[in-house]
Motif scaffolding. Sequence first.
Motif, PDB file in Angstrom:
ATOM      1  N   HIS A  22     -73.390 -31.795  51.575  1.00 48.53           N
ATOM      2  CA  HIS A  22     -73.151 -30.382  51.851  1.00 48.53           C
ATOM      3  C   HIS A  22     -71.817 -30.177  52.553  1.00 48.53           C
ATOM      4  CE1 HIS A  22     -77.184 -29.569  50.527  1.00 48.53           C
ATOM      5  NE2 HIS A  22     -77.610 -30.535  51.330  1.00 48.53           N
ATOM      6  N   ASP A  23     -71.136 -29.102  52.176  1.00 52.83           N
ATOM      7  CA  ASP A  23     -69.797 -28.820  52.686  1.00 52.83           C
ATOM      8  C   ASP A  23     -69.725 -28.855  54.207  1.00 52.83           C
ATOM      9  OD1 ASP A  23     -69.507 -28.340  49.992  1.00 52.83           O
ATOM     10  OD2 ASP A  23     -68.727 -26.313  50.200  1.00 52.83           O
ATOM     11  N   VAL A  24     -70.646 -28.194  54.866  1.00 50.28           N
ATOM     12  CA  VAL A  24     -70.603 -28.136  56.324  1.00 50.28           C
ATOM     13  C   VAL A  24     -70.755 -29.528  56.937  1.00 50.28           C
ATOM     14  CG1 VAL A  24     -73.081 -27.650  56.663  1.00 50.28           C
ATOM     15  CG2 VAL A  24     -71.398 -26.873  58.354  1.00 50.28           C
ATOM     16  N   ASP A  25     -71.540 -30.381  56.294  1.00 52.36           N
ATOM     17  CA  ASP A  25     -71.712 -31.744  56.807  1.00 52.36           C
ATOM     18  C   ASP A  25     -70.438 -32.566  56.648  1.00 52.36           C
ATOM     19  OD1 ASP A  25     -74.362 -31.207  57.520  1.00 52.36           O
ATOM     20  OD2 ASP A  25     -75.095 -31.811  55.549  1.00 52.36           O
ATOM     21  N   PHE A  26     -69.700 -32.356  55.554  1.00 50.05           N
ATOM     22  CA  PHE A  26     -68.429 -33.069  55.393  1.00 50.05           C
ATOM     23  C   PHE A  26     -67.504 -32.740  56.563  1.00 50.05           C
ATOM     24  CE2 PHE A  26     -69.376 -32.504  50.676  1.00 50.05           C
ATOM     25  CZ  PHE A  26     -69.899 -33.772  50.533  1.00 50.05           C
ATOM     26  N   TRP A  27     -67.406 -31.456  56.891  1.00 55.03           N
ATOM     27  CA  TRP A  27     -66.536 -31.031  57.988  1.00 55.03           C
ATOM     28  C   TRP A  27     -67.027 -31.544  59.333  1.00 55.03           C
ATOM     29  CZ3 TRP A  27     -61.785 -29.774  57.657  1.00 55.03           C
ATOM     30  CH2 TRP A  27     -61.306 -29.123  56.534  1.00 55.03           C
ATOM     31  N   GLN A  80     -76.516 -40.103  57.943  1.00 49.49           N
ATOM     32  CA  GLN A  80     -75.657 -39.063  58.513  1.00 49.49           C
ATOM     33  C   GLN A  80     -76.221 -38.487  59.815  1.00 49.49           C
ATOM     34  OE1 GLN A  80     -74.985 -35.581  56.159  1.00 49.49           O
ATOM     35  NE2 GLN A  80     -77.137 -35.285  55.679  1.00 49.49           N
ATOM     36  N   THR A  81     -77.537 -38.523  59.964  1.00 49.78           N
ATOM     37  CA  THR A  81     -78.148 -37.997  61.188  1.00 49.78           C
ATOM     38  C   THR A  81     -77.874 -38.880  62.404  1.00 49.78           C
ATOM     39  OG1 THR A  81     -80.213 -39.107  60.623  1.00 49.78           O
ATOM     40  CG2 THR A  81     -79.995 -36.790  59.949  1.00 49.78           C
ATOM     41  N   SER A  82     -77.362 -40.080  62.182  1.00 49.91           N
ATOM     42  CA  SER A  82     -77.055 -41.000  63.276  1.00 49.91           C
ATOM     43  C   SER A  82     -75.649 -40.826  63.820  1.00 49.91           C
ATOM     44  CB  SER A  82     -77.201 -42.454  62.803  1.00 49.91           C
ATOM     45  OG  SER A  82     -78.503 -42.700  62.385  1.00 49.91           O
ATOM     46  N   VAL A  83     -74.819 -40.092  63.104  1.00 47.92           N
ATOM     47  CA  VAL A  83     -73.404 -40.022  63.466  1.00 47.92           C
ATOM     48  C   VAL A  83     -73.168 -39.094  64.650  1.00 47.92           C
ATOM     49  CG1 VAL A  83     -71.099 -39.344  62.689  1.00 47.92           C
ATOM     50  CG2 VAL A  83     -72.639 -40.559  61.137  1.00 47.92           C
ATOM     51  N   THR A  84     -72.464 -39.641  65.615  1.00 46.97           N
ATOM     52  CA  THR A  84     -71.933 -38.861  66.732  1.00 46.97           C
ATOM     53  C   THR A  84     -70.489 -39.307  66.936  1.00 46.97           C
ATOM     54  OG1 THR A  84     -72.521 -40.490  68.424  1.00 46.97           O
ATOM     55  CG2 THR A  84     -74.194 -38.810  67.882  1.00 46.97           C
ATOM     56  N   ALA A  85     -69.737 -38.514  67.658  1.00 51.78           N
ATOM     57  CA  ALA A  85     -68.362 -38.914  67.961  1.00 51.78           C
ATOM     58  C   ALA A  85     -68.361 -40.213  68.759  1.00 51.78           C
ATOM     59  CB  ALA A  85     -67.654 -37.803  68.730  1.00 51.78           C
ATOM     60  N   SER A  98     -66.565 -35.255  59.641  1.00 51.63           N
ATOM     61  CA  SER A  98     -65.126 -35.567  59.753  1.00 51.63           C
ATOM     62  C   SER A  98     -64.644 -35.328  61.170  1.00 51.63           C
ATOM     63  CB  SER A  98     -64.318 -34.709  58.788  1.00 51.63           C
ATOM     64  OG  SER A  98     -64.545 -35.111  57.484  1.00 51.63           O
ATOM     65  N   MET A  99     -65.079 -34.224  61.752  1.00 51.50           N
ATOM     66  CA  MET A  99     -64.685 -33.920  63.131  1.00 51.50           C
ATOM     67  C   MET A  99     -65.259 -34.941  64.110  1.00 51.50           C
ATOM     68  SD  MET A  99     -62.650 -31.380  62.994  1.00 51.50           S
ATOM     69  CE  MET A  99     -62.069 -32.034  61.442  1.00 51.50           C
ATOM     70  N   ALA A 100     -66.375 -35.559  63.755  1.00 54.21           N
ATOM     71  CA  ALA A 100     -66.954 -36.605  64.609  1.00 54.21           C
ATOM     72  C   ALA A 100     -66.177 -37.916  64.488  1.00 54.21           C
ATOM     73  CB  ALA A 100     -68.424 -36.829  64.253  1.00 54.21           C
ATOM     74  N   GLY A 101     -65.353 -38.057  63.441  1.00 54.26           N
ATOM     75  CA  GLY A 101     -64.498 -39.238  63.319  1.00 54.26           C
ATOM     76  C   GLY A 101     -64.871 -40.245  62.251  1.00 54.26           C
ATOM     77  N   VAL A 102     -65.722 -39.867  61.291  1.00 59.02           N
ATOM     78  CA  VAL A 102     -66.065 -40.832  60.243  1.00 59.02           C
ATOM     79  C   VAL A 102     -64.864 -41.083  59.332  1.00 59.02           C
ATOM     80  CG1 VAL A 102     -68.492 -40.139  60.294  1.00 59.02           C
ATOM     81  CG2 VAL A 102     -66.965 -39.155  58.565  1.00 59.02           C
ATOM     82  N   ASP A 103     -64.923 -42.168  58.610  1.00 58.25           N
ATOM     83  CA  ASP A 103     -63.807 -42.574  57.760  1.00 58.25           C
ATOM     84  C   ASP A 103     -63.998 -42.240  56.286  1.00 58.25           C
ATOM     85  OD1 ASP A 103     -62.176 -44.037  59.823  1.00 58.25           O
ATOM     86  OD2 ASP A 103     -64.111 -45.026  60.030  1.00 58.25           O
ATOM     87  N   GLY A 104     -65.181 -41.819  55.910  1.00 57.34           N
ATOM     88  CA  GLY A 104     -65.484 -41.474  54.530  1.00 57.34           C
ATOM     89  C   GLY A 104     -66.959 -41.165  54.422  1.00 57.34           C
TER      90      GLY A 104
END
Length: 135
Positions: free
Chosen positions: A80-85, A55-60, A88-94
């Motif tokens: 964690h809830d904040v990480d899901f949001w 998850q630390t690798s994800v960027t938009a 998601s805003m960065a564009g992940v699919d799941g």
Amino acid sequence: MIFQSFSLASLKKAAALVPEVPRIALWRGDSDLAGARAWIDQARSVDVVAVGVPQTSVTARLAVYAHQHGLLLYPYVVNHDVDFWTLSMAGVDGFYSNTADRVLWVFGRFPKLASPFANDSTDDLLAADPNDGGR
């Protein structure tokens, strides 16, 4: 069934044995965007449908890159809830998560509850009048 592996050789072998089964390439890398892009390029060579990244690798930018190359993007392990949001805003699919109930809760997708009554449906319980004496 889905095959997931950190090994592209393993995914290549799975593709040869059962090409109809989708494959996901998992990346052990860090937050280096260039490294993640290189992994995506390598993963495409074994015809995967998605990549899983820390998850630390994800960027938009990474999400756009994966999508431009026809791949879904799934970060791991998100709990964690904040990480899901944020993801998601960065564009992940799941997500890969140990807290599936939290994912459902955060996105307002509540599973139907099983009825404690053998012949009743959950809909009946939700529609029941609380003043009727409990049936």
